[in-house]
Structure formats: structure tokens, C-alpha cells
Design a protein around this motif. Sequence first.
Motif, PDB file in Angstrom:
ATOM      1  N   THR A 209      78.623  30.850 -38.708  1.00  0.00           N
ATOM      2  CA  THR A 209      78.807  29.899 -39.803  1.00  0.00           C
ATOM      3  C   THR A 209      78.962  30.623 -41.134  1.00  0.00           C
ATOM      4  O   THR A 209      79.870  30.320 -41.923  1.00  0.00           O
ATOM      5  CB  THR A 209      77.606  28.938 -39.875  1.00  0.00           C
ATOM      6  OG1 THR A 209      77.456  28.273 -38.621  1.00  0.00           O
ATOM      7  CG2 THR A 209      77.820  27.888 -40.961  1.00  0.00           C
ATOM      8  N   LEU A 210      78.100  31.595 -41.390  1.00  0.00           N
ATOM      9  CA  LEU A 210      78.191  32.349 -42.641  1.00  0.00           C
ATOM     10  C   LEU A 210      79.442  33.213 -42.675  1.00  0.00           C
ATOM     11  O   LEU A 210      80.002  33.465 -43.748  1.00  0.00           O
ATOM     12  CB  LEU A 210      76.943  33.217 -42.815  1.00  0.00           C
ATOM     13  CG  LEU A 210      75.630  32.461 -43.041  1.00  0.00           C
ATOM     14  CD1 LEU A 210      74.471  33.442 -43.166  1.00  0.00           C
ATOM     15  CD2 LEU A 210      75.717  31.595 -44.292  1.00  0.00           C
TER      16      LEU A 210
ATOM     17  N   LEU B 263      60.042  25.728 -45.007  1.00  0.00           N
ATOM     18  CA  LEU B 263      60.108  24.483 -44.248  1.00  0.00           C
ATOM     19  C   LEU B 263      61.215  24.531 -43.212  1.00  0.00           C
ATOM     20  O   LEU B 263      61.056  24.046 -42.089  1.00  0.00           O
ATOM     21  CB  LEU B 263      60.329  23.300 -45.195  1.00  0.00           C
ATOM     22  CG  LEU B 263      59.356  23.155 -46.374  1.00  0.00           C
ATOM     23  CD1 LEU B 263      59.589  21.817 -47.076  1.00  0.00           C
ATOM     24  CD2 LEU B 263      57.915  23.259 -45.919  1.00  0.00           C
ATOM     25  N   ASP B 264      62.341  25.133 -43.581  1.00  0.00           N
ATOM     26  CA  ASP B 264      63.451  25.235 -42.641  1.00  0.00           C
ATOM     27  C   ASP B 264      63.094  26.127 -41.452  1.00  0.00           C
ATOM     28  O   ASP B 264      63.389  25.804 -40.302  1.00  0.00           O
ATOM     29  CB  ASP B 264      64.687  25.797 -43.349  1.00  0.00           C
ATOM     30  CG  ASP B 264      65.243  24.845 -44.406  1.00  0.00           C
ATOM     31  OD1 ASP B 264      64.868  23.656 -44.378  1.00  0.00           O
ATOM     32  OD2 ASP B 264      66.029  25.293 -45.248  1.00  0.00           O
ATOM     33  N   PHE B 265      62.445  27.260 -41.726  1.00  0.00           N
ATOM     34  CA  PHE B 265      62.019  28.153 -40.645  1.00  0.00           C
ATOM     35  C   PHE B 265      61.043  27.434 -39.712  1.00  0.00           C
ATOM     36  O   PHE B 265      61.110  27.575 -38.487  1.00  0.00           O
ATOM     37  CB  PHE B 265      61.347  29.409 -41.209  1.00  0.00           C
ATOM     38  CG  PHE B 265      62.255  30.309 -42.000  1.00  0.00           C
ATOM     39  CD1 PHE B 265      63.608  30.376 -41.723  1.00  0.00           C
ATOM     40  CD2 PHE B 265      61.742  31.087 -43.031  1.00  0.00           C
ATOM     41  CE1 PHE B 265      64.444  31.210 -42.452  1.00  0.00           C
ATOM     42  CE2 PHE B 265      62.564  31.921 -43.772  1.00  0.00           C
ATOM     43  CZ  PHE B 265      63.915  31.989 -43.484  1.00  0.00           C
ATOM     44  N   ASP B 266      60.132  26.680 -40.301  1.00  0.00           N
ATOM     45  CA  ASP B 266      59.122  25.992 -39.503  1.00  0.00           C
ATOM     46  C   ASP B 266      59.759  24.939 -38.594  1.00  0.00           C
ATOM     47  O   ASP B 266      59.385  24.811 -37.425  1.00  0.00           O
ATOM     48  CB  ASP B 266      58.098  25.339 -40.421  1.00  0.00           C
ATOM     49  CG  ASP B 266      56.935  24.734 -39.663  1.00  0.00           C
ATOM     50  OD1 ASP B 266      56.206  25.495 -38.995  1.00  0.00           O
ATOM     51  OD2 ASP B 266      56.758  23.506 -39.725  1.00  0.00           O
ATOM     52  N   GLN B 267      60.721  24.197 -39.122  1.00  0.00           N
ATOM     53  CA  GLN B 267      61.382  23.175 -38.309  1.00  0.00           C
ATOM     54  C   GLN B 267      62.195  23.817 -37.191  1.00  0.00           C
ATOM     55  O   GLN B 267      62.195  23.345 -36.048  1.00  0.00           O
ATOM     56  CB  GLN B 267      62.288  22.310 -39.190  1.00  0.00           C
ATOM     57  CG  GLN B 267      61.530  21.463 -40.207  1.00  0.00           C
ATOM     58  CD  GLN B 267      60.558  20.505 -39.554  1.00  0.00           C
ATOM     59  OE1 GLN B 267      60.881  19.874 -38.561  1.00  0.00           O
ATOM     60  NE2 GLN B 267      59.362  20.390 -40.100  1.00  0.00           N
TER      61      GLN B 267
ATOM     62  N   LEU C 130      73.498  24.958 -39.797  1.00  0.00           N
ATOM     63  CA  LEU C 130      73.966  24.125 -40.899  1.00  0.00           C
ATOM     64  C   LEU C 130      72.882  23.987 -41.971  1.00  0.00           C
ATOM     65  O   LEU C 130      73.147  24.136 -43.172  1.00  0.00           O
ATOM     66  CB  LEU C 130      74.373  22.748 -40.372  1.00  0.00           C
ATOM     67  CG  LEU C 130      74.821  21.717 -41.413  1.00  0.00           C
ATOM     68  CD1 LEU C 130      76.025  22.230 -42.195  1.00  0.00           C
ATOM     69  CD2 LEU C 130      75.153  20.385 -40.733  1.00  0.00           C
ATOM     70  N   GLY C 131      71.660  23.708 -41.552  1.00  0.00           N
ATOM     71  CA  GLY C 131      70.574  23.536 -42.509  1.00  0.00           C
ATOM     72  C   GLY C 131      70.301  24.802 -43.310  1.00  0.00           C
ATOM     73  O   GLY C 131      70.142  24.755 -44.537  1.00  0.00           O
ATOM     74  N   LEU C 132      70.265  25.945 -42.641  1.00  0.00           N
ATOM     75  CA  LEU C 132      70.017  27.204 -43.340  1.00  0.00           C
ATOM     76  C   LEU C 132      71.162  27.541 -44.292  1.00  0.00           C
ATOM     77  O   LEU C 132      70.937  28.054 -45.395  1.00  0.00           O
ATOM     78  CB  LEU C 132      69.833  28.336 -42.326  1.00  0.00           C
ATOM     79  CG  LEU C 132      68.536  28.301 -41.511  1.00  0.00           C
ATOM     80  CD1 LEU C 132      68.556  29.368 -40.425  1.00  0.00           C
ATOM     81  CD2 LEU C 132      67.324  28.487 -42.409  1.00  0.00           C
TER      82      LEU C 132
ATOM     83  N   ILE D 258      73.133  25.432 -45.877  1.00  0.00           N
ATOM     84  CA  ILE D 258      73.041  24.564 -47.054  1.00  0.00           C
ATOM     85  C   ILE D 258      72.050  25.135 -48.067  1.00  0.00           C
ATOM     86  O   ILE D 258      72.327  25.197 -49.269  1.00  0.00           O
ATOM     87  CB  ILE D 258      72.616  23.141 -46.637  1.00  0.00           C
ATOM     88  CG1 ILE D 258      73.746  22.460 -45.864  1.00  0.00           C
ATOM     89  CG2 ILE D 258      72.235  22.311 -47.860  1.00  0.00           C
ATOM     90  CD1 ILE D 258      73.351  21.131 -45.248  1.00  0.00           C
ATOM     91  N   THR D 259      70.895  25.579 -47.591  1.00  0.00           N
ATOM     92  CA  THR D 259      69.898  26.141 -48.496  1.00  0.00           C
ATOM     93  C   THR D 259      70.386  27.449 -49.109  1.00  0.00           C
ATOM     94  O   THR D 259      70.167  27.709 -50.295  1.00  0.00           O
ATOM     95  CB  THR D 259      68.568  26.373 -47.749  1.00  0.00           C
ATOM     96  OG1 THR D 259      68.175  25.175 -47.090  1.00  0.00           O
ATOM     97  CG2 THR D 259      67.476  26.773 -48.718  1.00  0.00           C
ATOM     98  N   LEU D 260      71.060  28.278 -48.311  1.00  0.00           N
ATOM     99  CA  LEU D 260      71.600  29.537 -48.816  1.00  0.00           C
ATOM    100  C   LEU D 260      72.646  29.296 -49.900  1.00  0.00           C
ATOM    101  O   LEU D 260      72.674  30.000 -50.917  1.00  0.00           O
ATOM    102  CB  LEU D 260      72.210  30.349 -47.668  1.00  0.00           C
ATOM    103  CG  LEU D 260      71.236  31.122 -46.778  1.00  0.00           C
ATOM    104  CD1 LEU D 260      71.938  31.602 -45.519  1.00  0.00           C
ATOM    105  CD2 LEU D 260      70.643  32.304 -47.537  1.00  0.00           C
ATOM    106  N   VAL D 261      73.500  28.307 -49.692  1.00  0.00           N
ATOM    107  CA  VAL D 261      74.539  28.000 -50.678  1.00  0.00           C
ATOM    108  C   VAL D 261      73.900  27.562 -51.992  1.00  0.00           C
ATOM    109  O   VAL D 261      74.294  28.016 -53.076  1.00  0.00           O
ATOM    110  CB  VAL D 261      75.485  26.902 -50.144  1.00  0.00           C
ATOM    111  CG1 VAL D 261      76.351  26.334 -51.263  1.00  0.00           C
ATOM    112  CG2 VAL D 261      76.370  27.464 -49.031  1.00  0.00           C
TER     113      VAL D 261
END
Length: 282
Positions: free
Chosen positions: A68-69, A236-240, A259-261, A263-266
Motif C-alpha cells: 500500500t505504501l 491504538l492502531d497497533f493494539d487493534q 488502510l488504517g495505518l 491513513i494515520t501515516l498520511v
Amino acid sequence: MRTSSNPVFRNLPKQQGGGYATFGSATAGASQAATFGQHPGTQAEPYTTQPAQRAMTIDDVVTKTGITLGVLSVTAIISYLYASANPSVAPALLIAGGLIGFGLVMFATFGRKMDNKFIVLAYAAAEGVFLGALSLVFTGESFGMSGGSALIGQAILGTFGVFFGMLIVYKTGAIRVTPRLTRMIVGALIGVVVLMLGNLVASFFMDGGFGLRDGGPIAIIFSLVCIGIAAFSFLLDFDQADQLIRAQAPEKAAWGVALGLTITLVWLYVEILRLLSYFQND
């Protein structure tokens, strides 16, 4: 039950009993469990999968996030180079990429399509176009800015530095993801979004709005707050993601994690680049 500040993670498939799965359980039939940041005393019930499905592992998360990246990076470079040669198209690329990316995230989230790799990769491509154009707008001489590719490189290093730093914090358990921490981060995130929207509306009636994005002291403080919230959102993302793996979610669920990671990185990259541009063009 803890929930992520990222809407993509909140809508990923849940295990029976209402909890999410965790990041680091064995693949069905595998000889050894792959554990990522497993906390003592935390147990997850097995995720119900179809017989032909393979359970998700940490390798799936790493691979799909990398793909994705990779797509995002390639399209960002193309967008940046094209906009550099044709500065007049940069605003159009920025708006089109941003709107398409936002639309795909909303569709994936509310349509429960987070594990659809085509939607995830399409989002990465659209967001790459957005970031390439945005990077030029923040650093290009054509837009009265300075710093160029050097500033972009600093923002990229800063983004991944924060990412890996928070990954270490999570793995070592230096900061535990608790319901209270989750509520604090989600509350802060909501507050920031409200302020951003308020500043946007105010900018229609007064020059610079509330001063949250004009490069002044308030803008610098606001960007630092946003960077801090984005950094803690990784926990929180890592935990989920951790919970999904431990409950043996299907392999395709790794696309939702990617996708979630992403979004946070962007978001983190944009805030760091914006902050650096304030100092560069002060």
C-alpha cells in the motif's frame, strides 16, 4: 472494549463476543505463533474463519502495508514531478486526489469494504496524487515557498521516525493501551477535527480564520498538538491490529489494517511537513 481513533479499525470484523482480535496469533495450522506486542493477561477468542481461509499473521500486515505504501509513494513521486513541471495543475491534483481518497475511505468504512484490496490500493493511488501535489504547494518556489525536496525528505524521515518510535513504545509496553487512554486520544482527535472545521469556516469571513494554519505561534502549537495526537493514535492502531491477529482474523483483514495505518501515516506526514514549512518560510 477499547476502540481505535481510526474509523477503519473500528469497523474491521469483530470476533464473537464483541471484542476485536489481536496482533500476533498463530496462523491456522502454523507450527509457531507470531506474536506482536502481546500483553500479559490478555486473551482473545479464536476468530471464526471459513475452512479454506488462512488466518492473518504479522507477515501479512507488513507485506500488505508495504504494498500500500509502495503504491502511494510511486503515485506521489509522479504527481510531484508532474506538478513541478506544470505548477498550474497542482491545485487540481490536490483537490481531486484528496476528494477521491476521502470518498474511498468513507465507502470502505461505512460499506465495510476495508478488506477489499482494490479499494485500499485505489485509495493509496489517490492519496499519492494528493500528497505529491500538496508537497509541492508547501515547498515549491512557484507557490512562494522554499525548502523543496530537502524539506520533503525531512518530513518523510520524521514521519517514519515517529512511527517506529511508537512501535517500540507499544512493543515494550512503556505506554499501555487502556480504555482511559483510548477515550483521551479519541476525545482529543474529535476536538482537533472540530477546530479544523471551525477554522475553515472562519477563514471564509476573516483572513486566516482562527490562526490555526497561518504559520504563527498558534499555528505552530496546533501542528505540534496534531502531531502528538497522530503519534498516540498509532498505539491504538497497533493494539487493534494486534487483537485481530490473535483472534485469527482472515488473511484479507490485513488489507484493512494496512488502510488504517496508511491513513494515520498520511495525516502525520502532512502535519510534520506543514510544521517544517512554517519554520522554513518564517
